[in-house]
Enzyme design. Structure first.
Site, short mmCIF file in Angstrom:
data_model
loop_
_atom_site.label_atom_id
_atom_site.label_comp_id
_atom_site.label_asym_id
_atom_site.label_seq_id
_atom_site.Cartn_x
_atom_site.Cartn_y
_atom_site.Cartn_z
CB SER A 142 25.92 -13.97 -48.92
OG SER A 142 25.39 -14.13 -47.61
CE1 TYR A 155 21.20 -11.18 -50.27
CE2 TYR A 155 21.78 -12.86 -48.66
CZ TYR A 155 22.09 -11.71 -49.36
OH TYR A 155 23.30 -11.08 -49.16
N1 LIG Z 1 25.61 -6.53 -45.27
C1 LIG Z 1 25.73 -7.82 -45.09
O1 LIG Z 1 25.60 -8.33 -43.97
C2 LIG Z 1 26.02 -8.72 -46.26
C3 LIG Z 1 26.33 -10.06 -45.99
C4 LIG Z 1 26.63 -10.90 -47.06
C5 LIG Z 1 26.61 -10.42 -48.34
N2 LIG Z 1 26.29 -9.12 -48.57
C6 LIG Z 1 26.29 -8.68 -49.96
O2 LIG Z 1 27.17 -7.61 -50.08
C7 LIG Z 1 26.77 -6.79 -51.18
C8 LIG Z 1 26.74 -5.33 -50.75
O3 LIG Z 1 25.81 -5.22 -49.70
P1 LIG Z 1 25.84 -4.05 -48.61
O4 LIG Z 1 25.58 -4.70 -47.31
O5 LIG Z 1 27.04 -3.21 -48.80
O6 LIG Z 1 24.49 -3.30 -49.03
P2 LIG Z 1 24.11 -1.75 -49.17
O7 LIG Z 1 22.64 -1.75 -49.30
O8 LIG Z 1 24.77 -0.94 -48.10
O9 LIG Z 1 24.79 -1.36 -50.57
C9 LIG Z 1 24.35 -1.92 -51.78
C10 LIG Z 1 24.53 -0.90 -52.89
O10 LIG Z 1 24.10 -1.52 -54.12
C11 LIG Z 1 23.29 -0.60 -54.83
N3 LIG Z 1 22.34 -1.33 -55.68
C12 LIG Z 1 21.28 -2.06 -55.29
N4 LIG Z 1 20.61 -2.52 -56.36
C13 LIG Z 1 21.29 -2.07 -57.45
C14 LIG Z 1 21.08 -2.21 -58.84
N5 LIG Z 1 20.04 -2.89 -59.34
N6 LIG Z 1 21.97 -1.61 -59.69
C15 LIG Z 1 23.02 -0.90 -59.20
N7 LIG Z 1 23.25 -0.72 -57.88
C16 LIG Z 1 22.38 -1.31 -57.02
C17 LIG Z 1 22.57 0.22 -53.77
O11 LIG Z 1 22.13 1.48 -54.29
C18 LIG Z 1 23.66 0.36 -52.71
O12 LIG Z 1 24.44 1.52 -52.91
C19 LIG Z 1 25.44 -7.35 -51.65
O13 LIG Z 1 25.65 -8.20 -52.78
C20 LIG Z 1 24.97 -8.16 -50.46
O14 LIG Z 1 24.10 -9.19 -50.83
C21 LIG Z 1 26.01 -8.25 -47.56
#
Ligand SMILES: NC(=O)c1ccc[n+]([C@@H]2O[C@H](COP(=O)([O-])OP(=O)(O)OC[C@H]3O[C@@H](n4cnc5c(N)ncnc54)[C@H](O)[C@@H]3O)[C@@H](O)[C@H]2O)c1
Length: 252
Positions: A142, A155
């Site tokens: 991130s 985080y």
């Molecule tokens: N959305 C943002 O703005 C953003 C920004 C930077 C980084 N990220 C990173 O991107 C990645 C995906 O995030 P997203 O925004 O798509 O989130 P999201 O919540 O839409 O999707 C995350 C998925 O991971 C699954 N998950 C969570 N904990 C889990 C576990 N212990 N075991 C297996 N599956 C698990 C959830 O069920 C979900 O389907 C994450 O690592 C997040 O930190 C997101």
């Protein structure tokens, strides 16, 4: 750009960035092994892929549990014989708070999923890739992994950890035919950020960096998936240990 015949594992495939990336990789010809804690949403992603003529399986797993991780890695190898691309993406966000107000249980949960989950995935996938003498791992860090993030210190610490693990492991495996990179999204429109905005509103604080996205809008998950697809393709062949910002100018 095509991933023809690649076998790709994607964690967090049931939602947001993981779902969009799974669909994109499958469209490009990859056979996908979808992993998520949430079986219903993971199966939904698989159905979307099959509806478009793609191939794959879903394996339910909690990425913070060693036996679950070994199981999804074994299932991938049993089904398809190898792992070419591993998108190590599952993650959770914290309840936004200043550090002294963060519960210890919250710290443990974030470290377990974001940091240990990343480590376990790399550990067991690397054992397979090392036997193959080839493979590519992309970790989702991130922009919080390279800069401060108000009210998200834990985080941010876990994502700094993902960055450190990516770079060190890239160095360890560079002579063994394995590349390891990280993608650093800024703000992306997913379930995760919907929770963040709710958390900000409850806390009465919206950090400056939300308005610091120079493009003036969050990314669609597909805009991250497009970069994941580029990374999965041979076009990224000279990249290892790279931190790929996809943030609409947030870190400028
Ligand atoms: N959305 C943002 O703005 C953003 C920004 C930077 C980084 N990220 C990173 O991107 C990645 C995906 O995030 P997203 O925004 O798509 O989130 P999201 O919540 O839409 O999707 C995350 C998925 O991971 C699954 N998950 C969570 N904990 C889990 C576990 N212990 N075991 C297996 N599956 C698990 C959830 O069920 C979900 O389907 C994450 O690592 C997040 O930190 C997101």
């Amino acid at each position: 750009m095509s991933e023809n015949n690649q076998v790709a594992i994607i964690t967090g495939a049931g939602s947001g960035i993981g779902r969009a990336s799974s669909i994109k990789l499958a469209e490009n010809g990859a056979t996908v092994v979808l992993v998520d804690y949430n079986a219903q949403s993971g199966e939904e992603t698989l159905q979307m892929i099959k509806d478009k003529g793609g191939n794959g399986i879903f394996v339910q797993a909690d990425v913070s549990k060693s036996e679950d991780v070994q199981n999804y890695v074994n299932k991938a190898v049993e089904a398809y014989g190898r792992i070419d691309f591993f998108y190590n993406n599952a993650g959770v966000v914290q309840k936004f708070n200043r550090l002294a107000d963060i519960e210890e249980a919250e710290f443990d949960r974030l470290v377990a999923v974001n940091l240990k989950g990343c480590f376990l995935g790399m550990k067991y996938v690397l054992q397979v890739m090392d036997r193959q003498g080839s493979g590519h791992i992309l970790n989702t860090a991130s922009t919080a992994g390279i800069r401060s993030e108000h009210s998200a210190s834990v985080y941010s610490a876990t994502k700094h950890g993902v960055v450190g693990m990516t770079k060190s492991a890239a160095l360890e495996y560079v002579k063994r035919g394995i590349r390891i990179n990280a993608i650093l999204p800024g703000a992306v429109k997913t379930a995760l950020t919907a929770g963040v905005m709710k958390s900000f509103q409850e806390g009465g604080y919206v950090p400056e960096e939300v308005s610091n996205v120079r493009m003036g809008r969050p990314a669609e998950p597909e805009e991250i998936a497009n970069v994941v697809a580029f990374m999965a393709s041979p076009a990224s062949s000279y990249m290892t240990g790279s931190l790929v910002n996809v943030d609409g100018g947030l870190t400028l």
